[in-house]
Design an enzyme around this catalytic site. Structure first.
Site, PDB file in Angstrom:
ATOM      1  N   SER A 156       9.177 -25.101  23.988  1.00 35.79           N
ATOM      2  CA  SER A 156       9.925 -24.140  24.099  1.00 35.79           C
ATOM      3  C   SER A 156       9.259 -22.809  24.804  1.00 35.79           C
ATOM      4  O   SER A 156       9.573 -22.306  25.879  1.00 35.79           O
ATOM      5  CB  SER A 156      10.282 -23.345  22.858  1.00 35.79           C
ATOM      6  OG  SER A 156      10.938 -24.536  22.176  1.00 35.79           O
ATOM      7  N   GLY A 179      20.771 -26.434  16.783  1.00 39.32           N
ATOM      8  CA  GLY A 179      19.467 -27.394  16.864  1.00 39.32           C
ATOM      9  C   GLY A 179      18.323 -26.623  17.187  1.00 39.32           C
ATOM     10  O   GLY A 179      17.387 -26.984  18.384  1.00 39.32           O
ATOM     11  N   HIS A 248      20.422 -34.249  25.177  1.00 37.76           N
ATOM     12  CA  HIS A 248      19.764 -35.447  25.790  1.00 37.76           C
ATOM     13  C   HIS A 248      19.484 -36.434  24.697  1.00 37.76           C
ATOM     14  O   HIS A 248      18.874 -37.711  24.840  1.00 37.76           O
ATOM     15  CB  HIS A 248      18.745 -35.041  26.699  1.00 37.76           C
ATOM     16  CG  HIS A 248      17.463 -34.624  26.123  1.00 37.76           C
ATOM     17  ND1 HIS A 248      16.304 -34.429  26.723  1.00 37.76           N
ATOM     18  CD2 HIS A 248      17.059 -34.251  24.824  1.00 37.76           C
ATOM     19  CE1 HIS A 248      15.426 -34.233  25.791  1.00 37.76           C
ATOM     20  NE2 HIS A 248      15.841 -33.708  24.971  1.00 37.76           N
TER      21      HIS A 248
END
Ligand code: SAM
Length: 338
Positions: A156, A179, A248
């Protein structure tokens, strides 16, 4: 015939042997070698004493890593951190240490050992190898869950600047990060936009570790931390629903379920912001395509082309309205309710 082996032959053999370097790096990370070098160069024997390892063997591992630039070695067998090695330090904001320990963890090796099973059957290698999916595996082994969460924080932090430049989050009153892990993305979004509030939603044992991340960024008072399962409930009322590296992880059926839940929770004018790879054309984009193999082996998900994103969003009652590149392998895929 060639005097020296042709470069293609050398390159291919290098690919064949790639796991050997990866393994050496993981062992160095597990031993915390980079932290031991934080104050300056140290002899291999010293490092062996500090880590309780076999000195001549540790030396061989370190010199191999020095030969590819992770450390540097002098004539007296002393090792130092290089610019690359600095990223192995555990206190580095972009520490690669958790990634080295996660991708090199024994359970990941077992999963990758079953890639051929995936290819034969289409099944997730990790489930075959571990008897459970990796989420459940990490719930049962919290030490691996923590290493995974730390890896996500590094990813991140590496991507946040690109994400903030690619999308204006300042136009939203409330951003829900679905999430959102331990909050590293949301912290960056809210730091950049002081008038925006946030909702951090993830599994209970994951959001339990979000406090320090949000407090360090000075945004904790603007965040509602909500534990939960995104297959059951999605918090209502946000103006933007951020899903970073989430879809994903899942095949289309589950990904569409998550998106339908988001669609049901969002106000009519709200946006869905999916941050994931958009797979490039044939013969290009090795980063997204190898990430796709990781999804196949580890979580049973997939990376998607733009056409596949459009199909998935449509199946969930959403319209793709824009795709913006945020980093070399991450795009912001914007969607609204049909
Ligand atoms: C690849 S990580 C991405 C984390 C974060 N968005 C980031 O980019 O750093 C996937 C996240 O999905 C969360 N997750 C997995 N299954 C979930 C579920 N059923 N409900 C809620 N969160 C879940 C995991 O805990 C993890 O934090």
């Amino acid at each position: 015939m060639h005097d020296t082996p042709p470069p293609e032959f050398v390159e291919l053999l290098d690919v064949v042997r790639g796991y050997q370097r990866s393994r050496a790096l993981t062992v160095a990370a597990e031993l915390g070698i980079a932290d031991l070098l934080a104050d300056g160069p140290r002899p291999a024997d010293d490092l062996a004493a500090a880590t309780g390892t076999h000195a001549p063997t540790l030396y061989r591992v370190l010199r191999a890593l020095a030969s590819i630039g992770v450390f540097s070695e002098d004539a007296d067998r002393r090792f130092a951190l290089t610019a690359m090695g600095e990223y192995l330090r555990r206190d580095h904001p972009l520490s690669v240490d958790p990634a080295a320990r996660m991708f090199g963890a024994e359970y990941e090796w077992r999963a990758w050992g079953e890639l051929a099973h995936s290819v034969r059957t289409g099944e997730t290698a990790a489930v075959h190898a571990l008897g459970t999916d990796v989420w459940e595996y990490r719930r049962r082994h919290p030490e691996h869950g923590e290493i995974f969460d730390a890896t996500m924080r590094t990813f991140s932090r590496a991507d946040n600047a690109g994400l903030l430049a690619a999308h204006d989050f300042g136009r939203y009153g409330t951003v829900a990060d679905i999430g959102g892990g331990t909050g590293a993305v949301l912290a960056a979004v809210l730091s950049a936009h002081p008038a925006t509030r946030g909702i951090l939603f993830d599994q209970e044992q994951v959001v339990a570790d979000a406090g320090p991340v949000l407090r360090r960024a000075g945004v904790a008072d603007r965040v509602d931390v909500v534990p939960g399962d995104f297959f059951d409930t999605i918090p209502e009322g946000a103006d933007a629903y951020l899903l970073v590296r989430i879809l994903h992880d899942w095949m289309d059926e589950e990904a569409a379920r998550i998106l339908r839940g988001v669609r049901a929770a969002m106000a009519p004018g709200a946006r869905v912001l999916v941050v994931d790879a958009v797979v490039g054309p044939p013969n290009e984009d090795p980063a997204a395509k190898s990430l796709d193999l990781m999804m196949l082996v580890s979580v049973g998900g997939r990376e998607r082309t733009e056409a596949e994103w459009t199909t998935l969003l449509t199946a969930a009652g959403l319209d793709l309205v824009a795709v913006t590149r945020a980093t070399p392998n991450k795009h912001v895929i914007e969607a609204v309710r049909v």
